[in-house]
Scaffold this motif. Structure first.
Motif, PDB file in Angstrom:
ATOM      1  N   ASP A  21       0.863  -1.218   0.000  1.00  0.00           N
ATOM      2  CA  ASP A  21       0.086   0.008   0.022  1.00  0.00           C
ATOM      3  C   ASP A  21       0.714   1.384  -0.062  1.00  0.00           C
ATOM      4  O   ASP A  21       1.503   1.505   0.868  1.00  0.00           O
ATOM      5  CB  ASP A  21      -0.910  -0.041   1.142  1.00  0.00           C
ATOM      6  N   LEU A  22       1.015   1.841  -1.238  1.00  0.00           N
ATOM      7  CA  LEU A  22       1.972   2.966  -1.243  1.00  0.00           C
ATOM      8  C   LEU A  22       1.148   4.373  -0.638  1.00  0.00           C
ATOM      9  O   LEU A  22       2.153   5.302  -0.599  1.00  0.00           O
ATOM     10  CB  LEU A  22       2.226   3.289  -2.541  1.00  0.00           C
ATOM     11  N   SER A  23       0.110   4.359  -0.356  1.00  0.00           N
ATOM     12  CA  SER A  23      -0.588   5.679  -0.134  1.00  0.00           C
ATOM     13  C   SER A  23      -0.258   5.972   1.134  1.00  0.00           C
ATOM     14  O   SER A  23      -0.397   7.209   1.739  1.00  0.00           O
ATOM     15  CB  SER A  23      -2.314   5.313   0.111  1.00  0.00           C
ATOM     16  N   GLY A  24       0.346   4.967   2.082  1.00  0.00           N
ATOM     17  CA  GLY A  24       0.766   5.352   3.419  1.00  0.00           C
ATOM     18  C   GLY A  24       2.115   5.913   3.445  1.00  0.00           C
ATOM     19  O   GLY A  24       2.521   6.182   4.597  1.00  0.00           O
ATOM     20  N   GLY A  25       2.962   6.071   2.352  1.00  0.00           N
ATOM     21  CA  GLY A  25       4.263   6.470   2.459  1.00  0.00           C
ATOM     22  C   GLY A  25       5.099   5.104   2.959  1.00  0.00           C
ATOM     23  O   GLY A  25       4.701   4.257   2.848  1.00  0.00           O
ATOM     24  N   SER A  26       6.291   5.654   3.029  1.00  0.00           N
ATOM     25  CA  SER A  26       7.262   4.550   3.435  1.00  0.00           C
ATOM     26  C   SER A  26       6.963   4.042   4.661  1.00  0.00           C
ATOM     27  O   SER A  26       6.472   4.832   5.581  1.00  0.00           O
ATOM     28  CB  SER A  26       8.772   5.388   3.588  1.00  0.00           C
ATOM     29  N   ALA A  27       7.344   2.641   5.001  1.00  0.00           N
ATOM     30  CA  ALA A  27       7.151   2.301   6.290  1.00  0.00           C
ATOM     31  C   ALA A  27       7.971   0.862   6.340  1.00  0.00           C
ATOM     32  O   ALA A  27       8.757   0.582   5.535  1.00  0.00           O
ATOM     33  CB  ALA A  27       5.931   1.585   6.161  1.00  0.00           C
ATOM     34  N   VAL A  28       8.278   0.673   7.706  1.00  0.00           N
ATOM     35  CA  VAL A  28       8.927  -0.795   8.032  1.00  0.00           C
ATOM     36  C   VAL A  28       8.105  -1.609   8.767  1.00  0.00           C
ATOM     37  O   VAL A  28       7.316  -0.904   9.844  1.00  0.00           O
ATOM     38  CB  VAL A  28      10.245  -0.182   8.787  1.00  0.00           C
ATOM     39  N   TYR A  29       7.488  -2.837   8.456  1.00  0.00           N
ATOM     40  CA  TYR A  29       6.803  -3.533   9.231  1.00  0.00           C
ATOM     41  C   TYR A  29       7.238  -5.024   9.149  1.00  0.00           C
ATOM     42  O   TYR A  29       7.873  -5.407   8.273  1.00  0.00           O
ATOM     43  CB  TYR A  29       5.495  -3.475   8.628  1.00  0.00           C
ATOM     44  N   THR A  30       6.525  -5.877   9.821  1.00  0.00           N
ATOM     45  CA  THR A  30       6.771  -7.284   9.746  1.00  0.00           C
ATOM     46  C   THR A  30       5.679  -8.026   9.110  1.00  0.00           C
ATOM     47  O   THR A  30       4.535  -7.888   9.204  1.00  0.00           O
ATOM     48  CB  THR A  30       6.875  -7.888  11.354  1.00  0.00           C
ATOM     49  N   GLU A  31       5.984  -8.958   8.217  1.00  0.00           N
ATOM     50  CA  GLU A  31       5.155  -9.788   7.583  1.00  0.00           C
ATOM     51  C   GLU A  31       5.481 -11.278   7.466  1.00  0.00           C
ATOM     52  O   GLU A  31       6.643 -11.463   7.240  1.00  0.00           O
ATOM     53  CB  GLU A  31       4.696  -9.174   6.056  1.00  0.00           C
ATOM     54  N   ASP A  32       4.424 -12.154   7.581  1.00  0.00           N
ATOM     55  CA  ASP A  32       4.952 -13.503   7.646  1.00  0.00           C
ATOM     56  C   ASP A  32       5.069 -13.872   5.894  1.00  0.00           C
ATOM     57  O   ASP A  32       4.153 -13.610   5.124  1.00  0.00           O
ATOM     58  CB  ASP A  32       3.828 -14.657   8.176  1.00  0.00           C
ATOM     59  N   CYS A  33       6.117 -14.856   5.816  1.00  0.00           N
ATOM     60  CA  CYS A  33       6.149 -15.502   4.485  1.00  0.00           C
ATOM     61  C   CYS A  33       4.781 -16.256   4.101  1.00  0.00           C
ATOM     62  O   CYS A  33       4.780 -17.120   4.789  1.00  0.00           O
ATOM     63  CB  CYS A  33       7.417 -16.204   4.348  1.00  0.00           C
ATOM     64  N   SER A  34       4.519 -16.051   2.832  1.00  0.00           N
ATOM     65  CA  SER A  34       3.080 -16.983   2.432  1.00  0.00           C
ATOM     66  C   SER A  34       3.495 -18.467   2.309  1.00  0.00           C
ATOM     67  O   SER A  34       2.631 -19.365   1.975  1.00  0.00           O
ATOM     68  CB  SER A  34       2.618 -16.385   1.198  1.00  0.00           C
ATOM     69  N   VAL A  35       4.753 -18.857   2.245  1.00  0.00           N
ATOM     70  CA  VAL A  35       5.245 -20.020   1.874  1.00  0.00           C
ATOM     71  C   VAL A  35       5.769 -20.948   3.180  1.00  0.00           C
ATOM     72  O   VAL A  35       5.311 -21.811   3.580  1.00  0.00           O
ATOM     73  CB  VAL A  35       6.424 -20.183   1.025  1.00  0.00           C
ATOM     74  N   CYS A  37       5.781 -19.172   6.305  1.00  0.00           N
ATOM     75  CA  CYS A  37       5.194 -18.827   7.555  1.00  0.00           C
ATOM     76  C   CYS A  37       6.035 -18.020   8.633  1.00  0.00           C
ATOM     77  O   CYS A  37       5.654 -17.591   9.498  1.00  0.00           O
ATOM     78  CB  CYS A  37       4.274 -19.624   8.148  1.00  0.00           C
ATOM     79  N   ARG A  38       7.535 -17.786   8.169  1.00  0.00           N
ATOM     80  CA  ARG A  38       8.468 -17.296   9.207  1.00  0.00           C
ATOM     81  C   ARG A  38       8.298 -15.461   8.648  1.00  0.00           C
ATOM     82  O   ARG A  38       8.020 -15.298   7.748  1.00  0.00           O
ATOM     83  CB  ARG A  38       9.603 -17.612   8.707  1.00  0.00           C
ATOM     84  N   PRO A  39       8.531 -14.907   9.911  1.00  0.00           N
ATOM     85  CA  PRO A  39       8.250 -13.291   9.806  1.00  0.00           C
ATOM     86  C   PRO A  39       9.558 -12.969   9.265  1.00  0.00           C
ATOM     87  O   PRO A  39      10.630 -13.298   9.355  1.00  0.00           O
ATOM     88  CB  PRO A  39       8.262 -12.942  11.214  1.00  0.00           C
ATOM     89  N   MET A  40       9.348 -11.885   8.308  1.00  0.00           N
ATOM     90  CA  MET A  40      10.445 -11.091   7.585  1.00  0.00           C
ATOM     91  C   MET A  40      10.079  -9.554   7.962  1.00  0.00           C
ATOM     92  O   MET A  40       8.643  -9.373   7.863  1.00  0.00           O
ATOM     93  CB  MET A  40      10.667 -11.620   6.450  1.00  0.00           C
ATOM     94  N   VAL A  41      11.056  -8.766   7.736  1.00  0.00           N
ATOM     95  CA  VAL A  41      10.987  -7.467   8.005  1.00  0.00           C
ATOM     96  C   VAL A  41      10.804  -6.916   6.378  1.00  0.00           C
ATOM     97  O   VAL A  41      11.818  -7.103   5.694  1.00  0.00           O
ATOM     98  CB  VAL A  41      12.065  -6.548   8.579  1.00  0.00           C
ATOM     99  N   VAL A  42       9.947  -6.004   6.365  1.00  0.00           N
ATOM    100  CA  VAL A  42       9.830  -5.565   5.176  1.00  0.00           C
ATOM    101  C   VAL A  42      10.038  -4.111   5.142  1.00  0.00           C
ATOM    102  O   VAL A  42       9.263  -3.239   6.055  1.00  0.00           O
ATOM    103  CB  VAL A  42       8.165  -5.785   4.531  1.00  0.00           C
ATOM    104  N   ARG A  43      11.014  -3.405   4.287  1.00  0.00           N
ATOM    105  CA  ARG A  43      11.268  -2.024   4.371  1.00  0.00           C
ATOM    106  C   ARG A  43      10.838  -1.560   2.994  1.00  0.00           C
ATOM    107  O   ARG A  43      11.297  -1.874   2.064  1.00  0.00           O
ATOM    108  CB  ARG A  43      12.575  -1.761   4.419  1.00  0.00           C
ATOM    109  N   LEU A  44       9.912  -0.732   2.934  1.00  0.00           N
ATOM    110  CA  LEU A  44       9.102  -0.098   1.808  1.00  0.00           C
ATOM    111  C   LEU A  44       9.466   1.390   1.784  1.00  0.00           C
ATOM    112  O   LEU A  44       9.308   1.996   2.853  1.00  0.00           O
ATOM    113  CB  LEU A  44       7.702  -0.133   1.959  1.00  0.00           C
ATOM    114  N   THR A  45      10.058   1.851   0.701  1.00  0.00           N
ATOM    115  CA  THR A  45      10.416   3.229   0.424  1.00  0.00           C
ATOM    116  C   THR A  45       9.746   3.710  -0.755  1.00  0.00           C
ATOM    117  O   THR A  45       9.859   3.115  -1.751  1.00  0.00           O
ATOM    118  CB  THR A  45      12.081   3.436   0.271  1.00  0.00           C
TER     119      THR A  45
END
Length: 62
Positions: A21-35, A37-45
């Protein structure tokens, strides 16, 4: 604005699709892998031009 990005999971090395979701601007969040299921940190710029973005993922475990 929603965009899709193909990334490689840093835990299982499988390619997965993230919906960003680019409308919220840059973000850092945790999301589980869909394969594995381990958590990964996503850095969106989000860039200043519409649709311009960069995404990086790393293992939450370091």
């Amino acid at each position: 604005m929603l965009e899709e990005a193909v990334v490689t999971c840093p835990c299982c090395w499988e390619e997965i699709v993230l919906e960003l979701d680019l409308s919220g601007g840059s973000a850092v969040y945790t999301e589980d892998c869909s394969v594995c299921c381990r958590p990964m940190v996503v850095r969106l710029t989000v860039g200043e031009e519409e649709g311009q973005f960069e995404v990086q993922v790393e293992s939450e475990e370091g």
